[in-house]
Motif scaffolding. Structure first.
Motif, PDB file in Angstrom:
ATOM      1  N   VAL A 126      -2.794  63.173 -24.208  1.00 13.10           N
ATOM      2  CA  VAL A 126      -2.136  63.955 -25.259  1.00 13.10           C
ATOM      3  C   VAL A 126      -2.198  65.453 -24.970  1.00 13.10           C
ATOM      4  CG1 VAL A 126      -2.603  62.222 -27.024  1.00 13.10           C
ATOM      5  CG2 VAL A 126      -4.237  64.069 -26.664  1.00 13.10           C
ATOM      6  N   TRP A 127      -2.947  65.852 -23.963  1.00 13.10           N
ATOM      7  CA  TRP A 127      -3.113  67.277 -23.651  1.00 13.10           C
ATOM      8  C   TRP A 127      -2.076  67.704 -22.626  1.00 13.10           C
ATOM      9  CZ3 TRP A 127      -4.981  69.869 -19.115  1.00 13.10           C
ATOM     10  CH2 TRP A 127      -5.239  71.234 -19.318  1.00 13.10           C
ATOM     11  N   ARG A 128      -1.367  68.802 -22.914  1.00 10.10           N
ATOM     12  CA  ARG A 128      -0.373  69.317 -21.982  1.00 10.10           C
ATOM     13  C   ARG A 128      -0.729  70.738 -21.566  1.00 10.10           C
ATOM     14  NH1 ARG A 128       5.795  67.304 -23.224  1.00 10.10           N
ATOM     15  NH2 ARG A 128       5.329  65.071 -23.470  1.00 10.10           N
ATOM     16  N   LEU A 129      -0.432  71.043 -20.321  1.00 11.85           N
ATOM     17  CA  LEU A 129      -0.677  72.375 -19.776  1.00 11.85           C
ATOM     18  C   LEU A 129       0.648  72.956 -19.318  1.00 11.85           C
ATOM     19  CD1 LEU A 129      -2.726  74.548 -18.832  1.00 11.85           C
ATOM     20  CD2 LEU A 129      -2.790  73.362 -16.636  1.00 11.85           C
ATOM     21  N   GLY A 130       1.046  74.074 -19.918  1.00 12.12           N
ATOM     22  CA  GLY A 130       2.285  74.710 -19.513  1.00 12.12           C
ATOM     23  C   GLY A 130       3.509  74.029 -20.102  1.00 12.12           C
ATOM     24  N   ASP A 131       4.665  74.642 -19.883  1.00 11.63           N
ATOM     25  CA  ASP A 131       5.943  74.147 -20.403  1.00 11.63           C
ATOM     26  C   ASP A 131       6.770  73.622 -19.243  1.00 11.63           C
ATOM     27  OD1 ASP A 131       8.414  73.736 -21.586  1.00 11.63           O
ATOM     28  OD2 ASP A 131       8.280  75.514 -22.870  1.00 11.63           O
ATOM     29  N   ASP A 132       6.571  72.346 -18.924  1.00 12.55           N
ATOM     30  CA  ASP A 132       7.235  71.759 -17.767  1.00 12.55           C
ATOM     31  C   ASP A 132       8.751  71.847 -17.867  1.00 12.55           C
ATOM     32  OD1 ASP A 132       4.795  71.082 -16.657  1.00 12.55           O
ATOM     33  OD2 ASP A 132       4.818  69.042 -17.448  1.00 12.55           O
ATOM     34  N   GLU A 133       9.299  71.499 -19.033  1.00 13.21           N
ATOM     35  CA  GLU A 133      10.749  71.461 -19.177  1.00 13.21           C
ATOM     36  C   GLU A 133      11.371  72.841 -18.990  1.00 13.21           C
ATOM     37  OE1 GLU A 133       8.656  69.659 -20.988  1.00 13.21           O
ATOM     38  OE2 GLU A 133       9.345  67.707 -20.252  1.00 13.21           O
ATOM     39  N   ALA A 134      10.754  73.857 -19.568  1.00 14.38           N
ATOM     40  CA  ALA A 134      11.298  75.209 -19.423  1.00 14.38           C
ATOM     41  C   ALA A 134      11.253  75.671 -17.972  1.00 14.38           C
ATOM     42  CB  ALA A 134      10.527  76.180 -20.313  1.00 14.38           C
ATOM     43  N   LEU A 135      10.162  75.385 -17.280  1.00 19.07           N
ATOM     44  CA  LEU A 135      10.048  75.801 -15.883  1.00 19.07           C
ATOM     45  C   LEU A 135      11.009  75.027 -14.992  1.00 19.07           C
ATOM     46  CD1 LEU A 135       6.206  76.301 -15.666  1.00 19.07           C
ATOM     47  CD2 LEU A 135       7.933  78.050 -15.216  1.00 19.07           C
ATOM     48  N   LEU A 136      11.267  73.763 -15.327  1.00 20.85           N
ATOM     49  CA  LEU A 136      12.208  72.981 -14.522  1.00 20.85           C
ATOM     50  C   LEU A 136      13.631  73.518 -14.609  1.00 20.85           C
ATOM     51  CD1 LEU A 136      10.882  69.366 -15.140  1.00 20.85           C
ATOM     52  CD2 LEU A 136      11.121  70.488 -12.911  1.00 20.85           C
ATOM     53  N   ASP A 137      13.935  74.280 -15.655  1.00 16.23           N
ATOM     54  CA  ASP A 137      15.242  74.925 -15.741  1.00 16.23           C
ATOM     55  C   ASP A 137      15.344  76.147 -14.841  1.00 16.23           C
ATOM     56  OD1 ASP A 137      16.305  73.149 -17.628  1.00 16.23           O
ATOM     57  OD2 ASP A 137      15.521  74.307 -19.319  1.00 16.23           O
ATOM     58  N   LEU A 138      14.208  76.584 -14.272  1.00 18.06           N
ATOM     59  CA  LEU A 138      14.175  77.853 -13.537  1.00 18.06           C
ATOM     60  C   LEU A 138      13.825  77.699 -12.065  1.00 18.06           C
ATOM     61  CD1 LEU A 138      12.231  79.811 -16.294  1.00 18.06           C
ATOM     62  CD2 LEU A 138      14.667  80.051 -15.760  1.00 18.06           C
ATOM     63  N   VAL A 139      12.977  76.728 -11.731  1.00 15.27           N
ATOM     64  CA  VAL A 139      12.532  76.581 -10.351  1.00 15.27           C
ATOM     65  C   VAL A 139      13.468  75.644  -9.593  1.00 15.27           C
ATOM     66  CG1 VAL A 139      10.134  77.020 -10.983  1.00 15.27           C
ATOM     67  CG2 VAL A 139      10.967  74.652 -10.895  1.00 15.27           C
ATOM     68  N   THR A 140      13.290  75.586  -8.278  1.00 15.35           N
ATOM     69  CA  THR A 140      14.101  74.694  -7.445  1.00 15.35           C
ATOM     70  C   THR A 140      13.280  73.551  -6.862  1.00 15.35           C
ATOM     71  OG1 THR A 140      13.798  76.267  -5.624  1.00 15.35           O
ATOM     72  CG2 THR A 140      15.830  76.429  -6.883  1.00 15.35           C
ATOM     73  N   SER A 141      11.951  73.684  -6.893  1.00 13.12           N
ATOM     74  CA  SER A 141      11.055  72.619  -6.418  1.00 13.12           C
ATOM     75  C   SER A 141       9.888  72.477  -7.391  1.00 13.12           C
ATOM     76  CB  SER A 141      10.520  72.930  -5.017  1.00 13.12           C
ATOM     77  OG  SER A 141      11.566  72.959  -4.064  1.00 13.12           O
ATOM     78  N   ALA A 142       9.504  71.233  -7.669  1.00 13.49           N
ATOM     79  CA  ALA A 142       8.431  70.950  -8.626  1.00 13.49           C
ATOM     80  C   ALA A 142       7.270  70.275  -7.913  1.00 13.49           C
ATOM     81  CB  ALA A 142       8.940  70.040  -9.747  1.00 13.49           C
ATOM     82  N   ASN A 143       6.105  70.936  -7.926  1.00 12.07           N
ATOM     83  CA  ASN A 143       4.895  70.343  -7.365  1.00 12.07           C
ATOM     84  C   ASN A 143       4.245  69.509  -8.473  1.00 12.07           C
ATOM     85  OD1 ASN A 143       5.476  72.335  -5.354  1.00 12.07           O
ATOM     86  ND2 ASN A 143       4.238  73.796  -6.494  1.00 12.07           N
ATOM     87  N   VAL A 144       4.397  68.208  -8.413  1.00  8.69           N
ATOM     88  CA  VAL A 144       3.990  67.343  -9.515  1.00  8.69           C
ATOM     89  C   VAL A 144       2.601  66.767  -9.251  1.00  8.69           C
ATOM     90  CG1 VAL A 144       4.605  65.345 -10.932  1.00  8.69           C
ATOM     91  CG2 VAL A 144       6.412  66.775  -9.935  1.00  8.69           C
ATOM     92  N   ALA A 145       1.690  66.997 -10.195  1.00  2.00           N
ATOM     93  CA  ALA A 145       0.340  66.451 -10.079  1.00  2.00           C
ATOM     94  C   ALA A 145       0.399  64.927 -10.038  1.00  2.00           C
ATOM     95  CB  ALA A 145      -0.517  66.916 -11.255  1.00  2.00           C
ATOM     96  N   CYS A 146      -0.439  64.337  -9.196  1.00  2.00           N
ATOM     97  CA  CYS A 146      -0.355  62.909  -8.907  1.00  2.00           C
ATOM     98  C   CYS A 146      -1.473  62.079  -9.532  1.00  2.00           C
ATOM     99  CB  CYS A 146      -0.351  62.692  -7.401  1.00  2.00           C
ATOM    100  SG  CYS A 146       1.003  63.516  -6.546  1.00  2.00           S
ATOM    101  N   GLY A 147      -2.179  62.623 -10.530  1.00  2.00           N
ATOM    102  CA  GLY A 147      -3.153  61.841 -11.264  1.00  2.00           C
ATOM    103  C   GLY A 147      -4.589  62.012 -10.840  1.00  2.00           C
ATOM    104  N   PHE A 148      -4.851  62.762  -9.777  1.00  2.00           N
ATOM    105  CA  PHE A 148      -6.236  62.923  -9.324  1.00  2.00           C
ATOM    106  C   PHE A 148      -6.882  64.181  -9.894  1.00  2.00           C
ATOM    107  CE2 PHE A 148      -7.212  60.126  -5.433  1.00  2.00           C
ATOM    108  CZ  PHE A 148      -6.661  59.027  -6.059  1.00  2.00           C
TER     109      PHE A 148
END
Length: 249
Positions: free
Chosen positions: A13-35
């Motif tokens: 339930v905890w979120r860090l940062g605004d993923d959706e807003a940043l995805l509108d601005l960046v060209t590559s997304a470094n996505v955390a893989c669960g570790f």
């Protein structure tokens, strides 16, 4: 110039940062893989949103350290670290597949990023994981680092990365996060540094010296104060300077 950001770093339930807003601005997304951060639902959500926007998905692989956010050094043996990196690549790609995309590059996170930049064992483990997974997968890392050298030696594609919102030492390394001047937090300054990296291929270090910074991707940290405002200004300022934000892969 590619613009990348670390995304999907929430958990449950905890979120860090605004993923959706940043995805509108960046060209590559470094996505955390669960570790170091992220979980299956978060990974799916970010992969879906990235695919919808045409943003390239990269695997942000880290140490198995949720409590420490992957920023604590862990002593691994070679095989264990290789296999944990390979595991993370496969896990993220599973969530890309429903949206007809795939993992397009790898970037280490946190303590692993810094260890692989200057130590041979973690760098070699990351290279071995990429070699096992897909030899066409680019490695996003600091220029001239141990990881860059080993990856190039193994015939892998290396993409050099710079940080507009981090300060640099005169030797070209990042100011440690433990230092009070590690981050650049004022959006206009972040934007100026990004344009300088993209057009002049240099950065001003903390002592005022100008050092080379030849990079193909600029990272904007999603967990930094004012991250979205900084990313908006960086993108607009780059475009005004004649630099088109474009995925490197």
């Amino acid at each position: 110039m590619d613009l990348n950001a670390d995304l999907g770093e929430g958990f449950g339930v905890w979120r860090l940062g605004d993923d959706e807003a940043l995805l509108d601005l960046v060209t590559s997304a470094n996505v955390a893989c669960g570790f170091h951060a992220g979980d299956p639902s978060t990974m799916r959500r970010v992969c879906a949103a990235a695919a919808e926007r045409g943003v390239a998905v990269g695997a942000q692989v880290g140490y198995r350290d949720l409590a420490g956010f992957g920023r604590r050094h862990i002593a691994y043996d070679f095989a264990e670290l290789r296999d944990e990196v390979l595991y993370q690549l496969g896990a993220l790609n599973a969530f890309c597949r429903p949206y007809r995309t795939r993992v397009r590059y790898l970037k280490p996170h946190g303590a692993l990023y810094h260890a692989a930049a200057c130590e041979e064992l973690p760098a070699a483990a990351v290279v071995a994981a990429v070699d096992d997974y897909d030899r066409d997968l680019p490695v996003l890392c600091p220029p001239g680092s141990v990881l860059a050298q080993l990856a190039q030696g193994a015939g892998l594609r290396v993409v050099a990365e710079g940080f507009a919102d981090r300060n640099y030492l005169p030797n070209g390394q990042l100011v440690p996060r433990t230092s009070p001047d590690a981050l650049v937090t004022e959006p206009p300054e972040v934007a100026r540094r990004a344009v300088r990296m993209a057009t002049e291929r240099t950065v001003v270090a903390v002592d005022g010296s100008v050092i080379p910074c030849v990079v193909d991707s600029i990272c904007l940290h999603g967990d930094s104060p004012g991250a979205v405002a900084a990313a908006e200004l960086v993108r607009a300022t780059l475009i005004d300077a004649g630099v088109t934000p474009t995925p490197f892969n």
